[in-house]
Design a protein around this motif. Structure first.
Motif, PDB file in Angstrom:
ATOM      1  N   THR A   1      35.616  31.863  28.905  1.00 49.65           N
ATOM      2  CA  THR A   1      35.649  32.942  29.557  1.00 49.65           C
ATOM      3  C   THR A   1      34.370  33.836  30.020  1.00 49.65           C
ATOM      4  N   SER A   2      34.524  34.608  31.000  1.00 49.20           N
ATOM      5  CA  SER A   2      33.475  35.634  31.526  1.00 49.20           C
ATOM      6  C   SER A   2      33.786  36.795  31.791  1.00 49.20           C
ATOM      7  N   PRO A   3      33.090  37.938  31.930  1.00 45.86           N
ATOM      8  CA  PRO A   3      33.593  39.357  32.332  1.00 45.86           C
ATOM      9  C   PRO A   3      34.242  39.322  33.640  1.00 45.86           C
ATOM     10  N   LEU A   4      35.696  40.102  33.671  1.00 45.00           N
ATOM     11  CA  LEU A   4      36.350  40.250  34.811  1.00 45.00           C
ATOM     12  C   LEU A   4      35.692  41.114  35.781  1.00 45.00           C
ATOM     13  N   SER A   5      35.039  42.021  35.261  1.00 46.38           N
ATOM     14  CA  SER A   5      34.514  43.231  36.294  1.00 46.38           C
ATOM     15  C   SER A   5      33.137  43.692  35.542  1.00 46.38           C
TER      16      SER A   5
END
Length: 265
Positions: free
Chosen positions: A121-125
């Motif tokens: 995962t990584s940040p969406l915004s």
């Protein structure tokens, strides 16, 4: 112990400055310069929550959703104002942790990903370039149909129903998933930009849903109330800190149902 001892520890885990610009976070009612014996964790502060807190002799409430979100002109008795007046009359402090708990690493959106087995995962915004932090998450799941994944979401969050954004009962395969707890349809373009097949968020607006489908993005709306995971996870954190620091305090998980929605089937 003093309330500020617990809150200082909380903010070392979840700083206020991680919240989105203009958000309501931090102490909202009462004082932290007070002795506390009983702390209650809740998602919302409603009339049922306050009644529960009074019955349980709670000194401090930690909540995700602020009881005061819009400006108020007075505290004249009314159904809404009586919630606030009861807190003041009973000397119950209220501390709010809103988008900062959504944004931090190891916070609410990461807990959602753990439950749904969303990996890599990584940040969406991105919400703060300097801190390199962001709201929501995007990652990968094993390839499966939209319906199968939606049923997993339904099961994991103990929902009586779940809403899909799709036309004509389409049931495509999905493997790239974006998620944002609460009302996150504002961030659907970030999900598109990052290649999501499906976006999980609550309170999806009708016309936004149509725009998503026009842009070939499916969505799953499990409702806003899945954020109730905040209660057990923050209570767990507080229990860990209690043991670590030998605090003489009781940590309670609110038992009040504050979800305003249900489904007839």
């Amino acid at each position: 112990m003093k309330a500020f001892d617990l809150i200082n520890q909380y903010e070392s885990f979840c700083p206020q400055n991680y919240s989105m610009s203009g958000d309501v976070v931090g102490l909202q009612i009462g004082t932290l310069d007070k002795e506390i014996k009983r702390v209650m964790i809740t998602l919302d502060v409603r009339e049922t929550t306050v009644k529960e807190a009074i019955q349980k002799n709670v000194d401090l409430i930690i909540t995700k959703h602020a009881p005061i979100f819009k400006s108020i002109k007075d505290l004249v008795s009314s159904p809404q104002s009586d919630i606030l007046l009861a807190l003041v009359k009973n000397d119950i402090a209220v501390y709010v942790s809103h988008t900062n708990i959504d944004i931090i690493d190891g916070g609410l959106n990461d807990w959602f990903c753990d439950l749904l087995e969303i990996k890599e995962t990584s940040p969406l915004s991105i919400t703060n370039q300097e801190l390199n932090i962001g709201i929501g998450r995007i990652g990968n799941v094993k390839t499966q149909t939209l319906e199968d994944f939606a049923l997993t979401v339904k099961r994991v969050f103990h929902l009586d129903a779940i809403r899909l954004v799709r036309y004509n009962q389409e049931n495509p395969s999905v493997s790239r998933v974006a998620i944002c707890g609460g009302s996150g349809d504002d961030f659907y373009k970030s999900a598109l930009e990052k290649g999501a097949d499906v976006y999980i968020t609550g309170d999806i607006y009708y016309h936004t849903a149509q725009e998503m489908l026009t842009n070939n993005l499916y969505a799953i709306d499990p409702g806003h109330h899945i954020e109730a995971l905040f209660i057990s996870k923050i209570a767990e954190k507080c229990q860990e800190w209690k043991v670590k620091h030998n605090w003489d305090v009781t940590i309670l998980e609110s038992q009040s149902d504050t979800n305003p929605f249900s489904h007839l089937v």
